[in-house]
Design a protein around this motif. Structure first.
Motif, PDB file in Angstrom:
ATOM      1  N   THR A 202      96.560  13.071 109.236  1.00 15.93           N
ATOM      2  CA  THR A 202      95.058  12.996 109.203  1.00 15.93           C
ATOM      3  C   THR A 202      94.696  11.879 108.568  1.00 15.93           C
ATOM      4  O   THR A 202      93.831  11.116 108.800  1.00 15.93           O
ATOM      5  CB  THR A 202      94.533  14.296 108.906  1.00 15.93           C
ATOM      6  N   SER A 203      95.031  11.689 107.117  1.00 21.93           N
ATOM      7  CA  SER A 203      94.647  10.578 106.268  1.00 21.93           C
ATOM      8  C   SER A 203      95.923   9.472 106.268  1.00 21.93           C
ATOM      9  O   SER A 203      96.902   9.741 106.593  1.00 21.93           O
ATOM     10  CB  SER A 203      94.216  11.074 104.736  1.00 21.93           C
ATOM     11  N   PHE A 204      95.351   8.343 105.816  1.00 20.33           N
ATOM     12  CA  PHE A 204      96.028   7.315 105.583  1.00 20.33           C
ATOM     13  C   PHE A 204      95.896   6.647 104.272  1.00 20.33           C
ATOM     14  O   PHE A 204      94.718   6.626 103.831  1.00 20.33           O
ATOM     15  CB  PHE A 204      95.898   6.105 106.742  1.00 20.33           C
ATOM     16  N   ALA A 205      96.848   5.845 103.792  1.00 17.93           N
ATOM     17  CA  ALA A 205      96.672   4.782 102.443  1.00 17.93           C
ATOM     18  C   ALA A 205      97.143   3.659 103.123  1.00 17.93           C
ATOM     19  O   ALA A 205      98.163   3.348 103.404  1.00 17.93           O
ATOM     20  CB  ALA A 205      97.391   5.576 101.379  1.00 17.93           C
ATOM     21  N   LEU A 206      96.270   2.439 102.957  1.00 22.01           N
ATOM     22  CA  LEU A 206      96.528   1.080 103.516  1.00 22.01           C
ATOM     23  C   LEU A 206      97.693   0.407 102.419  1.00 22.01           C
ATOM     24  O   LEU A 206      97.331   0.691 101.384  1.00 22.01           O
ATOM     25  CB  LEU A 206      95.549   0.533 103.495  1.00 22.01           C
ATOM     26  N   MET A 207      98.412  -0.241 102.957  1.00 20.43           N
ATOM     27  CA  MET A 207      99.186  -1.306 102.261  1.00 20.43           C
ATOM     28  C   MET A 207      98.305  -2.513 102.082  1.00 20.43           C
ATOM     29  O   MET A 207      97.589  -2.872 103.147  1.00 20.43           O
ATOM     30  CB  MET A 207     100.546  -1.258 102.727  1.00 20.43           C
ATOM     31  N   PRO A 208      98.678  -3.315 101.085  1.00 18.64           N
ATOM     32  CA  PRO A 208      98.159  -4.624 101.337  1.00 18.64           C
ATOM     33  C   PRO A 208      98.582  -5.617 102.459  1.00 18.64           C
ATOM     34  O   PRO A 208      99.739  -5.195 102.902  1.00 18.64           O
ATOM     35  CB  PRO A 208      98.618  -5.392 100.052  1.00 18.64           C
ATOM     36  N   SER A 209      97.971  -6.649 102.831  1.00 18.05           N
ATOM     37  CA  SER A 209      98.631  -7.163 104.041  1.00 18.05           C
ATOM     38  C   SER A 209      99.758  -7.993 103.716  1.00 18.05           C
ATOM     39  O   SER A 209     100.057  -8.398 102.484  1.00 18.05           O
ATOM     40  CB  SER A 209      97.469  -8.327 104.410  1.00 18.05           C
ATOM     41  N   SER A 210     100.600  -8.283 104.813  1.00 22.29           N
ATOM     42  CA  SER A 210     101.671  -9.010 104.539  1.00 22.29           C
ATOM     43  C   SER A 210     101.950 -10.044 105.731  1.00 22.29           C
ATOM     44  O   SER A 210     101.053  -9.773 106.909  1.00 22.29           O
ATOM     45  CB  SER A 210     103.047  -8.205 104.374  1.00 22.29           C
ATOM     46  N   GLN A 211     102.870 -10.930 105.692  1.00 27.98           N
ATOM     47  CA  GLN A 211     103.120 -11.723 106.787  1.00 27.98           C
ATOM     48  C   GLN A 211     104.576 -11.892 106.986  1.00 27.98           C
ATOM     49  O   GLN A 211     105.238 -12.141 106.034  1.00 27.98           O
ATOM     50  CB  GLN A 211     102.477 -13.168 106.822  1.00 27.98           C
ATOM     51  N   ASP A 212     105.146 -11.997 108.221  1.00 29.05           N
ATOM     52  CA  ASP A 212     106.641 -12.184 108.412  1.00 29.05           C
ATOM     53  C   ASP A 212     106.732 -13.644 109.163  1.00 29.05           C
ATOM     54  O   ASP A 212     105.620 -14.199 109.409  1.00 29.05           O
ATOM     55  CB  ASP A 212     106.732 -11.022 109.730  1.00 29.05           C
ATOM     56  N   HIS A 213     107.813 -14.305 108.896  1.00 28.52           N
ATOM     57  CA  HIS A 213     108.356 -15.347 109.506  1.00 28.52           C
ATOM     58  C   HIS A 213     109.340 -15.294 110.593  1.00 28.52           C
ATOM     59  O   HIS A 213     110.324 -15.156 110.540  1.00 28.52           O
ATOM     60  CB  HIS A 213     108.622 -16.348 108.543  1.00 28.52           C
ATOM     61  N   LYS A 214     108.968 -15.303 111.793  1.00 27.77           N
ATOM     62  CA  LYS A 214     109.775 -14.407 112.977  1.00 27.77           C
ATOM     63  C   LYS A 214     110.733 -15.978 113.289  1.00 27.77           C
ATOM     64  O   LYS A 214     111.824 -15.634 113.675  1.00 27.77           O
ATOM     65  CB  LYS A 214     109.136 -14.162 114.341  1.00 27.77           C
ATOM     66  N   ALA A 215     110.254 -17.060 113.334  1.00 30.64           N
ATOM     67  CA  ALA A 215     111.316 -18.143 113.973  1.00 30.64           C
ATOM     68  C   ALA A 215     112.075 -18.334 113.253  1.00 30.64           C
ATOM     69  O   ALA A 215     112.116 -18.339 111.872  1.00 30.64           O
ATOM     70  CB  ALA A 215     110.317 -19.281 114.245  1.00 30.64           C
ATOM     71  N   ALA A 216     113.168 -19.074 113.618  1.00 26.40           N
ATOM     72  CA  ALA A 216     114.390 -19.619 112.692  1.00 26.40           C
ATOM     73  C   ALA A 216     114.390 -20.564 111.971  1.00 26.40           C
ATOM     74  O   ALA A 216     114.956 -20.672 110.987  1.00 26.40           O
ATOM     75  CB  ALA A 216     115.823 -19.513 113.606  1.00 26.40           C
ATOM     76  N   LEU A 217     113.468 -21.546 112.328  1.00 26.72           N
ATOM     77  CA  LEU A 217     113.592 -22.759 111.572  1.00 26.72           C
ATOM     78  C   LEU A 217     112.125 -22.963 111.097  1.00 26.72           C
ATOM     79  O   LEU A 217     111.249 -22.458 111.511  1.00 26.72           O
ATOM     80  CB  LEU A 217     113.963 -24.059 112.362  1.00 26.72           C
ATOM     81  N   ASP A 218     112.091 -24.094 110.088  1.00 27.74           N
ATOM     82  CA  ASP A 218     110.927 -24.430 109.310  1.00 27.74           C
ATOM     83  C   ASP A 218     109.789 -24.807 110.409  1.00 27.74           C
ATOM     84  O   ASP A 218     110.204 -25.214 111.401  1.00 27.74           O
ATOM     85  CB  ASP A 218     111.129 -25.443 108.437  1.00 27.74           C
ATOM     86  N   GLY A 219     108.685 -24.463 110.100  1.00 21.81           N
ATOM     87  CA  GLY A 219     107.671 -24.922 110.769  1.00 21.81           C
ATOM     88  C   GLY A 219     107.438 -24.158 112.162  1.00 21.81           C
ATOM     89  O   GLY A 219     106.776 -24.289 113.265  1.00 21.81           O
ATOM     90  N   ASP A 220     107.969 -22.936 112.045  1.00 20.08           N
ATOM     91  CA  ASP A 220     107.900 -21.891 112.953  1.00 20.08           C
ATOM     92  C   ASP A 220     108.390 -22.538 114.336  1.00 20.08           C
ATOM     93  O   ASP A 220     108.204 -22.214 115.577  1.00 20.08           O
ATOM     94  CB  ASP A 220     106.483 -21.382 113.573  1.00 20.08           C
ATOM     95  N   LEU A 221     109.571 -23.258 114.268  1.00 19.02           N
ATOM     96  CA  LEU A 221     110.394 -23.705 115.548  1.00 19.02           C
ATOM     97  C   LEU A 221     111.749 -22.834 115.670  1.00 19.02           C
ATOM     98  O   LEU A 221     111.946 -22.350 114.685  1.00 19.02           O
ATOM     99  CB  LEU A 221     110.704 -25.264 115.161  1.00 19.02           C
ATOM    100  N   GLY A 222     112.492 -23.213 116.782  1.00 17.71           N
ATOM    101  CA  GLY A 222     113.630 -22.489 116.873  1.00 17.71           C
ATOM    102  C   GLY A 222     113.483 -20.987 117.429  1.00 17.71           C
ATOM    103  O   GLY A 222     112.207 -20.580 117.598  1.00 17.71           O
ATOM    104  N   PRO A 223     114.509 -20.309 117.833  1.00 18.64           N
ATOM    105  CA  PRO A 223     114.508 -18.998 118.664  1.00 18.64           C
ATOM    106  C   PRO A 223     113.794 -17.949 117.545  1.00 18.64           C
ATOM    107  O   PRO A 223     113.721 -18.241 116.282  1.00 18.64           O
ATOM    108  CB  PRO A 223     115.775 -18.722 118.772  1.00 18.64           C
TER     109      PRO A 223
END
Ligand code: AMP
Ligand code: GLY
Length: 424
Positions: A202-223
């Motif tokens: 019923t209740s929740f406790a928020l975590m701070p925001s975060s960000q993932d880097h899904k692409a394999a290569l720098d600049g978000d390139l690649g698979p």
């Protein structure tokens, strides 16, 4: 207390590392675990999807709490099987786990609960899906309904690409049964962030925001990969906006699940996109992100076990959940070639030196311990994680650690955190 963590990645090493700090713990097991979890807990040779063996172990060892790392055991009904034996599980039941296990379920719940998300339609019939693609504007996004190891989402720029994707998913069964049903939705554009909350039904406790880097290569390139690095907080979702975001994307889902008779216990993870028209939920996960877990747990200030127990007991509202004000950043060191084919068995050196000399914490993912050595056994091998007073300091510290660690071939991104730094 006796705790069992299920899973074998960097996330599970981070969970074990943090839980091992709790004074309430007497025995800590990880099934199946990895070379890193073996340093802070006892590995048990049971696969994460082997529910009967997990339940039997839990009964035999008189486990007080099972913590599910990945989604698969939850989607298969781990929490339900444990509940039948009276054992608490940190993680939702199979019905609520459909938020991750079925894209169609998640989208339908979002629509019913009033959560902002891309407009969509669900198709079980290949010809009807084709007809829809032929008349709707491009680009569009086609999602296999079921779990597809993070590969079941295709952003289609052209109609040809969309039709080909439908053929692959619905006729050629590239994702098996997961692709028999598809969601076709509008393509959105914007920066993404991960937004997670501890939930007790019923209740929740928020975590701070975060960000993932899904692409394999720098600049978000690649698979796309499982994630090449992560950091927290993500400036795209500042602390001041988090409470309102919780009301927009977490609370309606908890209310909906509770009203459905399946109160959501565990971690609800909203994958957000900040579009010019406002934030939209791309997906829900029912567990910690990997690698978001690593920087988030570095920032958690307090006893993770107490928080998890409060989630299973419905007492989260009375339990403090505090976060360190610093930033944390995790650089994933992967085997060369990942996410395509890559070698295994290489020896890893320098982990202890990196931790001692640079203050990083090295969470192990695809590793195994053998004769006192640590060997590569998977694609994502290590998550080198650091705290810093600023995001830039956390990044610099993490990369200092990375430089002291060696295995060959190794690949890592050199631009983890750059989106967050670019916003400052
Ligand atoms: P999901 O598993 O639904 O999060 O999708 C995986 C990734 O696909 C997301 O992190 C996005 O980068 C991308 N994606 C998913 N849905 C959309 C969408 N509606 N528009 C654009 N990109 C999307
Ligand atoms: N890092 C993204 C995920 O765990 O799904």
């Amino acid at each position: 207390m006796r705790i069992l963590i299920v899973g074998s990645g960097g996330r599970e090493h981070a969970l074990a590392w943090k839980l091992a700090q709790s004074p309430h713990i007497t025995r800590l097991f990880v099934a199946p675990g990895n070379g890193g979890t073996a340093r802070v807990a006892e590995n048990v040779d049971i696969a994460d999807a082997d529910l009967p063996a997990l339940v039997a172990f839990t009964l035999r060892k008189k486990i007080d709490l099972v913590v599910a790392g990945p989604e698969l055991p939850l989607v298969l009904g781990l929490a339900d099987a444990l509940a039948q034996e009276g054992i608490p599980c940190f993680g939702p039941d199979a019905f609520a786990a459909q938020l991750e296990g079925s894209k169609a379920f998640a989208k339908t719940v979002m629509r019913a609960a009033g959560v902002p998300t891309a407009d969509f339609m669900v198709f079980d019939d290949h010809l009807q899906a084709r007809a829809h693609v032929l008349e709707r504007p491009m680009p569009c996004v086609i999602k296999a309904d079921g779990l597809a190891a993070g590969k079941g989402v295709v952003v289609c720029k052209t109609r040809e690409e969309a039709l080909e994707t439908l053929d692959e998913m619905m006729l050629r069964d590239v994702f098996g049964a997961a692709g028999e049903r598809v969601v076709i939705e509008d393509a959105l554009v914007g920066e993404e962030a991960s937004f997670l909350a501890f939930c007790d039904g019923t209740s929740f406790a928020l975590m701070p925001s975060s960000q993932d880097h899904k692409a394999a290569l720098d600049g978000d390139l690649g698979p796309n990969t499982g994630g090449m690095g992560a950091y927290s907080p993500a400036p795209v979702l500042p602390e001041a906006d988090c409470a309102a975001m919780g009301d927009l994307v977490i609370r309606p889902i908890l209310d909906y699940m509770a009203a459905s008779g399946h109160p959501f216990v565990g971690i609800l993870y909203a994958g957000l996109m900040f579009t010019p028209a406002g934030p939209r939920v791309l997906e829900y996960n029912v567990r910690f992100g990997d690698p978001e877990c690593q920087p988030l747990l570095m920032r958690l200030d307090g006893d993770l076990l107490e928080i998890m127990l409060a989630c299973t007991r419905g007492t989260l509202a009375q339990t403090p959940v505090r976060w360190k004000p610093q930033s944390a950043l995790c650089v994933v060191m992967a085997a060369g070639g990942y996410p395509k084919s890559y070698p295994k068995g290489m020896e890893i050196t320098g982990i202890d030196r990196a931790e001692a000399e640079t203050g990083v914490t090295v969470f192990q993912a695809g590793t195994r311990a053998q004769d006192g050595r640590t060997l590569c056994s998977g694609g994502r091998v290590l998550g080198v994680t650091a705290l810093g007073d600023t995001l830039a300091q956390a990044r610099d510290a993490a990369y200092k650690g990375v430089e002291l660690i060696h295995f060959d071939p190794c690949h890592y991104r050199r631009d983890i955190g750059s989106k967050g730094l670019g916003r400052r």
